[in-house]
Design an enzyme around this catalytic site. Sequence first.
Site, mmCIF file in Angstrom:
data_model
loop_
_atom_site.group_PDB
_atom_site.id
_atom_site.type_symbol
_atom_site.label_atom_id
_atom_site.label_comp_id
_atom_site.label_asym_id
_atom_site.label_seq_id
_atom_site.Cartn_x
_atom_site.Cartn_y
_atom_site.Cartn_z
ATOM 1 N N SER A 141 8.347 -4.900 -4.622
ATOM 2 C CA SER A 141 7.153 -4.492 -3.880
ATOM 3 C C SER A 141 6.837 -3.037 -4.179
ATOM 4 O O SER A 141 7.755 -2.201 -4.258
ATOM 5 C CB SER A 141 7.377 -4.656 -2.373
ATOM 6 O OG SER A 141 6.352 -4.002 -1.631
ATOM 7 N N TYR A 154 13.177 -4.095 5.296
ATOM 8 C CA TYR A 154 12.470 -4.860 4.256
ATOM 9 C C TYR A 154 12.461 -4.085 2.945
ATOM 10 O O TYR A 154 12.819 -4.614 1.885
ATOM 11 C CB TYR A 154 11.043 -5.163 4.712
ATOM 12 C CG TYR A 154 10.161 -5.681 3.596
ATOM 13 C CD1 TYR A 154 10.260 -6.994 3.169
ATOM 14 C CD2 TYR A 154 9.241 -4.835 2.959
ATOM 15 C CE1 TYR A 154 9.458 -7.466 2.132
ATOM 16 C CE2 TYR A 154 8.450 -5.292 1.933
ATOM 17 C CZ TYR A 154 8.562 -6.607 1.521
ATOM 18 O OH TYR A 154 7.783 -7.064 0.486
#
Length: 243
Positions: A141, A154
């Site tokens: 990401s 995360y």
Amino acid sequence: MSALNGKVAIVTGASSGIGRAIAERLAADGALVVVNYRESREKAQAVVVGIQGKGGKAVAAQADVSVVAEARRLIQDTVAQFGRLDILVNNAGKFMPKLLADTTEADFDAMMNLHAKGPYFAMQEAAKVLKDQGRIVNISSAGTKLRYYGATAYLGSRGALEQFTQGIAQELAPRGITVNTVAPGFTDTGILTDTYKQMGIAASPFKRLGTPEDVAEVVAFLVSERARWVTGQTIQAGGGIVM
């Protein structure tokens, strides 16, 4: 349909979104694609049918790749069925933003298992059977460079995968196997809230969201012979949002 003819690819989390686009793109290039899913059998089968309808080759395969034993089984079953493995794309993931104060141990473990532990041991198992000159691509990401507020666990799990990429790339290089990460930004997979959509559009100099196909094109390059000299890298595929 020639670049990947005769090659076998696994794409985890391929029943929708970016994973689906990657599976479709690799099949269009000639690979036989194992479309992995955890629960959405109907969606995965729809991906397979769509690929086959365009003359490609694909099968659906269930496995919860956040569980080490199942990640290993996915690799083993693929080789048992098709006799080889050339490409592994660790795509399965889920955006799970939580504040430090709200993150439970179960939340933390779920993120690490899905984005770090499962892919790590999938790579370990794949390394045993990957053909020389094989390819591993991990999907991370752009958030690891943006520091989203309220998503430390995360982003930590995603960052771990990027670090694994560098070390494993060094270990597998003598066999001509490349290992890279692709880091998408705000991508229109149908699950972004309006707030995140507006953030993504504002952040990119292109003033639009990415599409799953944008990301799939980068993966297609990395698994091709053209990318034989690219390894250990995290490629930003977010339309310039980390500049």
